[in-house]
Scaffold this motif. Sequence first.
Motif, PDB file in Angstrom:
ATOM      1  N   GLU A  22       0.833  -1.205   0.000  1.00 51.99           N
ATOM      2  CA  GLU A  22       0.000   0.000   0.000  1.00 51.99           C
ATOM      3  C   GLU A  22       0.866   1.254   0.000  1.00 51.99           C
ATOM      4  OE1 GLU A  22      -3.779   1.519   2.666  1.00 51.99           O
ATOM      5  OE2 GLU A  22      -2.016   0.753   3.715  1.00 51.99           O
ATOM      6  N   ALA A  23       1.891   1.278   0.844  1.00 51.31           N
ATOM      7  CA  ALA A  23       2.773   2.440   0.951  1.00 51.31           C
ATOM      8  C   ALA A  23       3.524   2.687  -0.350  1.00 51.31           C
ATOM      9  CB  ALA A  23       3.762   2.235   2.100  1.00 51.31           C
ATOM     10  N   VAL A  24       3.995   1.619  -0.976  1.00 48.71           N
ATOM     11  CA  VAL A  24       4.725   1.755  -2.241  1.00 48.71           C
ATOM     12  C   VAL A  24       3.821   2.364  -3.306  1.00 48.71           C
ATOM     13  CG1 VAL A  24       5.771   0.457  -4.132  1.00 48.71           C
ATOM     14  CG2 VAL A  24       6.380  -0.085  -1.772  1.00 48.71           C
ATOM     15  N   LEU A  25       2.585   1.901  -3.392  1.00 44.49           N
ATOM     16  CA  LEU A  25       1.664   2.416  -4.403  1.00 44.49           C
ATOM     17  C   LEU A  25       1.296   3.874  -4.149  1.00 44.49           C
ATOM     18  CD1 LEU A  25      -0.629  -0.708  -4.854  1.00 44.49           C
ATOM     19  CD2 LEU A  25       0.825   0.323  -6.595  1.00 44.49           C
ATOM     20  N   PHE A  26       1.125   4.239  -2.880  1.00 50.47           N
ATOM     21  CA  PHE A  26       0.794   5.631  -2.564  1.00 50.47           C
ATOM     22  C   PHE A  26       1.941   6.563  -2.918  1.00 50.47           C
ATOM     23  CE2 PHE A  26      -2.882   4.678   0.318  1.00 50.47           C
ATOM     24  CZ  PHE A  26      -3.746   5.602  -0.241  1.00 50.47           C
ATOM     25  N   PRO A  31       1.721   4.370 -12.212  1.00 54.46           N
ATOM     26  CA  PRO A  31       1.303   2.988 -11.937  1.00 54.46           C
ATOM     27  C   PRO A  31       2.485   2.028 -11.978  1.00 54.46           C
ATOM     28  CG  PRO A  31      -0.221   4.041 -13.454  1.00 54.46           C
ATOM     29  CD  PRO A  31       0.938   4.973 -13.313  1.00 54.46           C
ATOM     30  N   LEU A  32       2.414   0.992 -11.136  1.00 54.11           N
ATOM     31  CA  LEU A  32       3.495   0.021 -11.028  1.00 54.11           C
ATOM     32  C   LEU A  32       3.000  -1.381 -11.330  1.00 54.11           C
ATOM     33  CD1 LEU A  32       5.160   1.175  -7.667  1.00 54.11           C
ATOM     34  CD2 LEU A  32       5.906   1.727  -9.995  1.00 54.11           C
ATOM     35  N   GLY A  33       3.868  -2.183 -11.947  1.00 50.00           N
ATOM     36  CA  GLY A  33       3.573  -3.588 -12.159  1.00 50.00           C
ATOM     37  C   GLY A  33       3.937  -4.381 -10.910  1.00 50.00           C
ATOM     38  N   ALA A  34       3.443  -5.606 -10.839  1.00 53.14           N
ATOM     39  CA  ALA A  34       3.693  -6.438  -9.655  1.00 53.14           C
ATOM     40  C   ALA A  34       5.187  -6.661  -9.432  1.00 53.14           C
ATOM     41  CB  ALA A  34       2.963  -7.774  -9.807  1.00 53.14           C
ATOM     42  N   ASP A  35       5.940  -6.852 -10.501  1.00 50.41           N
ATOM     43  CA  ASP A  35       7.380  -7.069 -10.351  1.00 50.41           C
ATOM     44  C   ASP A  35       8.068  -5.841  -9.779  1.00 50.41           C
ATOM     45  OD1 ASP A  35       7.097  -9.610 -11.340  1.00 50.41           O
ATOM     46  OD2 ASP A  35       7.729  -9.105 -13.381  1.00 50.41           O
ATOM     47  N   GLU A  36       7.654  -4.660 -10.225  1.00 48.42           N
ATOM     48  CA  GLU A  36       8.245  -3.421  -9.703  1.00 48.42           C
ATOM     49  C   GLU A  36       7.926  -3.243  -8.225  1.00 48.42           C
ATOM     50  OE1 GLU A  36       8.167  -0.274 -13.298  1.00 48.42           O
ATOM     51  OE2 GLU A  36       6.228  -1.188 -12.864  1.00 48.42           O
ATOM     52  N   ILE A  37       6.704  -3.574  -7.844  1.00 48.31           N
ATOM     53  CA  ILE A  37       6.333  -3.484  -6.430  1.00 48.31           C
ATOM     54  C   ILE A  37       7.184  -4.450  -5.621  1.00 48.31           C
ATOM     55  CG2 ILE A  37       4.463  -3.827  -4.766  1.00 48.31           C
ATOM     56  CD1 ILE A  37       2.510  -3.091  -7.056  1.00 48.31           C
TER      57      ILE A  37
END
Length: 202
Positions: A22-26, A31-37
Amino acid sequence: MSTEMPDEPGPEPLSDAVRAVEAVLFAAAEPLGADEIGEHVGQGVDVKAALAALEAHYAGRGINLVERAKRWHFQTAPDLANLLRRERDESRKLSRAAVETLAIIAYHEPVSRAEIEAIRGVQISKGTLDVLMEAGWVRPAGRREVPGRPLTYATTADFLAHFGLASRRDLPGIDDLKAAGLLDPIDAAMEQLVLETGPEGE
């Protein structure tokens, strides 16, 4: 005797792994892909499970977690978007040439300028592609490995978000376009081409 009602239990707290995603996305600027997250939160986190948990957690709230073209971001709930609009609407009216060009790119990407012109049957001005790129809906998608190495074009995540599409697989089919009154007799050639090839997957 007390008439106070007992407090209702609050939502179940999110796990540390889900909170990390959640923090990474905020904090992300795009927008980020799952691998980037996963690169941010570490290998010990099941990113897909965390995204599913967050998607459910934010469902029905003022902001939602959404996936566009296999990339994730938070956005305002669609029914509340009007609250954040500026008083002065900045509308962008596309010419018929731009609309047709955008449709061809969306259904046949990656596609070169020459291929767009072959489908439309007429030449397109450089300004038409410039307008679509300035709108953030079209991007260069590399060069085709053929003589002359022509530049190809594809749609963007902003295109999907603007039209409410999760992926290009959600593009309307011919029956949908007819029902919406968006096809007329001069679109017959394009209609036949879409019928033959259909929108390609991601």
